[in-house]
Each structure stands twice: as C-alpha cells, then as structure tokens.
Scaffold this active site. Structure first.
Site, PDB file in Angstrom:
ATOM      1  N   ASP A  36       0.862  -1.465   0.209  1.00  0.00           N
ATOM      2  CA  ASP A  36      -0.077  -0.063  -0.214  1.00  0.00           C
ATOM      3  C   ASP A  36       0.647   1.184  -0.203  1.00  0.00           C
ATOM      4  OD1 ASP A  36      -2.480  -0.885   0.224  1.00  0.00           O
ATOM      5  OD2 ASP A  36      -2.902  -1.199   1.400  1.00  0.00           O
ATOM      6  N   ASP A 291     -12.481  26.978 -40.111  1.00  0.00           N
ATOM      7  CA  ASP A 291     -11.813  25.668 -39.849  1.00  0.00           C
ATOM      8  C   ASP A 291     -12.970  24.925 -39.147  1.00  0.00           C
ATOM      9  OD1 ASP A 291      -9.312  25.369 -40.773  1.00  0.00           O
ATOM     10  OD2 ASP A 291      -8.637  27.274 -39.224  1.00  0.00           O
ATOM     11  N   GLY A 426     -11.278  17.225 -42.552  1.00  0.00           N
ATOM     12  CA  GLY A 426     -10.410  17.188 -43.870  1.00  0.00           C
ATOM     13  C   GLY A 426     -10.208  16.733 -44.563  1.00  0.00           C
ATOM     14  N   MET A 427      -8.664  17.201 -44.583  1.00  0.00           N
ATOM     15  CA  MET A 427      -7.287  16.159 -45.180  1.00  0.00           C
ATOM     16  C   MET A 427      -6.930  15.461 -44.069  1.00  0.00           C
ATOM     17  SD  MET A 427      -5.595  16.649 -48.271  1.00  0.00           S
ATOM     18  CE  MET A 427      -5.520  17.564 -48.602  1.00  0.00           C
TER      19      MET A 427
END
Length: 505
Positions: A36, A291, A426-427
């Site tokens: 522990d 964007d 996107g791309m």
C-alpha cells in the site's frame, strides 16, 4: 465481492496523502502493509518534484500483528517529529489495515503527549470514501483544526480586495497551471491572492484564510466544504463557478464583481470581459472560423470527474457546435449535480464508475472523438477513435513541462486546440484513405468486452486489414453484430460480404 482492477478514483488513503503532502512541512504516516506504500513513487514520478515531504509507512507485518501495532505507530510518529520537526503529522490507515479495527485515535493521543508537532488522525471512513471524498474531508479537517485554534483571534479583512484559492493539490489534473492562470486573472481584476491551499500552504497560513474578502473554489471535487466552513465562521462568500470556457469564465468574473460591489467596491468588468474574449482568448474567434465549422454536427462523448466533464460538455455543445451523444462522470456521489449541469446539452447522461460499461457505451455510440480520462484514451485506441484527455485519472503525459492551463482565458485556447486536434478532419480523412490508414500493425480483432468476442479466420483478417483505418473499426463492429445476430461464431469472407450486403453498402 467484485474485484476492481481499474478504479477511476483511488482508495481513501490516497486522498488523505494528497492533501497532507500538498502542505508545507506536514508529514503523513501511513499505517499499512507492504504493497500500500506506493504513494511516494507515484508522486515523484508524476509531479517531477525533487523537493517534497515523503510519506512514511508504518508497516503492518506478521510480527506487528502478533504483538499489536500501537508501540510501533507511536514510535514512528515521535521519531518523525524529532527528525523532521514538522508542524503537523497526519496518521492514516489504508483499507487493508482498517480491517484490524484498531483504536488509532488512542495511538494519536499517546503520540501527541511526546511530540512537539500537532498530530491528527485522518477522520475518513476507508470503506465508504474514495480518493476524492477523502481528500475533501481531510482538507476540511485540517483547516477546521487550525481555525478553531485561533477562533477568538481571527485576522481582520484585508484592506484591499483579496481572495483565497481553495482546492489546488498535488497530483491534480493541470492544477499548478490552473493556479498560475487564476492568480494572473485575479491580478488583472485588481484582486490579490491571500492564500492558496492546500498546495504550497503551511498550517500557519491557514490562520490567514479569514483575511480574504472571498474564496475561489475552481473544482467541484475539492475545497467546497472548506469554503462553506469559512463562510460560517468568517462570513466569507465564495465563488464555485469553474472558469473553464469563454461563457463560464465570464460568469466567474461577474460573480466576483457582485461580491466586490456588495463589499463596497464599485467595479465594472464588462469591458475587461469583452477585451479578453476578443483579443486574449482565441476560442471565440476560432469557434466561428471556417476550420471550426468542420466540427459542426460532429459526434462526441465526454467522461471524467464532475468538474471537467460538465465543463467540456458545455464548451462542446454551446461554444463549438459539437453534438455530445452522451456525457458521463465516475463521481457517483455527485451524480445529481452533474445531471443538472449537463441537462439539455447532451442526448444522454451516464453516471457510473464501471469502465467496462463505459467502454461498451463508447463502442456503441461510435463517436468521432472521445473526451475522457486515460482509461478512455486506451479504449479509444482499441476502437480507432481519437481521445483528448480532459480529467484525472492521469499519467505522466498529463503533467506537461510547458504551460497548459484549462482555466481562464488562456485555458480557453488550450481547450480549443485540444478539441480541434482530437477530431480527424478534412485533409487527414483524405490522406488516411489514400494511404490506407496510418497504422501498419496487424489489425486487432478482439472486441472491447469478452462476451462479444468472435473468431476471425485468416482470410477475413487479411481482408479487414485492407480497409482504411478510419473506417475499419466501424466495419469490424458491424460485421460482428451481423454475425452474432445470425448465430455465427466465426467470421469468414462470406460473413463479411453478407454483412456488407445487409448494411446496403
């Protein structure tokens, strides 16, 4: 008994140790068996600190069990008092040592007679509390102890507006960066920071807490009971709005304005809010840019502690136009509050700390992105779904060397980047399709939970590997769903083609 092999919130003693080790010159002694005592390793690895007070383990072994542990615990407390000269020693058992049902309060009373330092037993039920609730309880216990010591001689309110920041602690998610940003924000508003607690605070500083005009509680999980206590004994109001995102940061500042106005200082922060929103925070502008328009209608899931999961859900839904399929928290004890915060911002609310359930619900939702803890990040990897980490539990990646707050106006920029970069857009979609996915490893065919596992033959596995990475997991899940509904226990090329035809693809 259910075996927990992953816990979103650790055991109670970790919460107590986090508070004790956040304070300056406070020493924690953990009454526990070997196994522990991993806190020192965990903290030194994650926080990258070279100068902190380590936790001492008073180890329970078979010899101690045979003769009783009182003498050993008392001896360890007195020894640490002589060696380290701390202001306070906090004794805590663990879940394991709590089974012994020892009278630890008697141990503390005996040790106090021989120690110069104050000695406290953490007043935590190790069977009922977890890391977060135990930290909250221990923090309040320490503050209450030292405020009551000087209750008849509380300091007067500071001449100029000042605030305490409550709830910044070691091993907190971006806590140090958030504290710097909050300090800067308050400074811009003409407000001095009186005390930051518990991180970097001494027990002597606790007695200066009542001098502040008000308290700031940025996180739901830590600090609110202390703020409520100070409100009752020192008549200090507190602001518990988390300044995360443009909207909530503005509300946070307006709440401070109300407190200062009530205290006799006329201020108007609307021009400051406008200037910060337009020129310091890029999030408001970015959310309206071409964007960010790519995010409109994207589907996401959010999961974490109450503070961060609620705030990120609000930001996604209100500020960035992302559809939150479901939002969830592992803070079951605070489920009602969480539901009230995200109501109307998501399709569904999930309050659970079962990571298998959360994994299955993510797989079923098939979101474009996940915002969660490190567990959800690993779930996302298995499902080929990107994940932004927004909450503890965390590991070394979430203690960045650079400046990355989540609060305030600089925090809005960090969150905007995190959200945008967590989606495949996107791309990137186009390139993944052109190059057949970004991973070159053999596809993993095991599903998220064992009860849905199906066997894929070699030909079907090769065919699955040819599918572009960004849609592969979806094809895999749809094929397995078709196979289960058709009573098949093996997936072949025939099953794949049949599943494709059934889906109308």
């Amino acid at each position: 008994m259910k075996l927990a092999y992953w816990m979103y919130a650790g055991p109670a003693h970790i919460g107590t140790l986090r508070i004790a080790s956040s304070f300056k010159n406070v020493h924690a002694i953990m009454h526990a068996p070997l196994g522990d005592d991993y806190f020192n390793v965990m903290r030194s690895m994650l926080e990258r600190e070279r100068d902190f007070t380590p936790v001492t383990a008073s180890v329970v072994d078979r010899k101690v069990l045979g003769r009783g542990s009182q003498d050993k615990v008392v001896t360890n407390i007195v020894r640490k008092d002589q060696e380290e000269a701390p202001d306070l020693i906090v004794l805590t058992p663990t879940c394991t040592s709590s089974i012994l049902q020892e009278d630890l309060s008697n141990f503390v009373a005996r040790a106090q007679e021989q120690s110069k330092a104050d000695v406290l037993l953490a007043d935590v039920n190790h069977y009922r509390h977890n890391e977060l609730t135990a930290a909250d309880i221990t923090f309040e216990q320490i503050v209450r102890f030292y405020i009551e010591k000087c209750k008849g001689n509380l300091p007067a309110r500071s001449e100029k507006p000042s605030a305490n920041i409550l709830g910044i602690s070691t091993l907190g998610f971006h806590n140090h960066h958030d504290c710097r940003e909050l300090t800067r924000l308050l400074g811009d508003l003409g407000i001095a920071v009186n005390v930051v607690a518990p991180e970097g605070c001494s027990v002597h500083d606790i007695q200066r807490l009542p001098a502040a005009w008000f308290n700031v509680v940025p996180y739901r999980e830590l600090g609110r009971p202390v703020a409520e206590y100070l409100q009752s004994v020192a008549h200090q109001p507190f602001v518990d709005i988390t300044p995360m995102g443009v909207i909530q940061t503005a509300q946070f500042i307006r709440a401070i304005q109300q407190i200062l106005t009530a205290g006799g200082v006329a201020v108007d922060y609307e021009e400051f809010i406008r200037e910060q929103t337009l020129f310091v925070s890029q999030a408001a502008w970015f959310s309206r840019s071409i964007d960010c328009q790519n995010l409109q209608g994207k589907r996401a899931v959010v999961y974490g502690d109450g503070t961060h999961a609620a705030a990120i859900t609000r930001i996604l839904a209100k500020e960035m136009g992302v559809r939150v399929v479901w939002a969830g928290t592992f803070c079951k004890y605070d489920g009602e509050w969480f539901r009230s915060q995200v109501e109307g911002l998501c399709d569904e609310v999930i309050v659970s700390d079962d990571h298998a359930l959360i994994g299955d619900r993510i797989a079923q939702a098939e979101p474009a992105a996940i915002f969660g803890t490190q567990m959800e990040r690993h779930i996302g990897k298995r499902l080929d779904i990107p994940c932004g980490v927004i909450s503890s539990p965390i590991h070394i990646q979430n203690f960045p060397v650079g400046y990355r707050p989540f609060l305030g106006y600089e925090g809005t920029n960090q969150i905007a980047d995190l959200v945008y970069n967590s989606f495949t857009l996107g791309m990137e979609d186009h390139l993944l399709e052109v190059f057949g996915g970004h991973d070159t490893k053999e596809v993993v065919t095991k599903t998220l939970t064992a009860d849905t596992e199906l066997e894929w033959d070699e030909a079907a596995t090769r065919e699955l590997a040819r599918i572009p990475g960004f849609v592969r997991s979806k094809v895999k899940r749809n094929t397995e769903k078709f196979a289960r509904e058709s009573g098949r226990n093996q997936i072949t090329l025939e099953v794949m083609y049949a599943a494709k035809e059934a889906a109308g693809a």
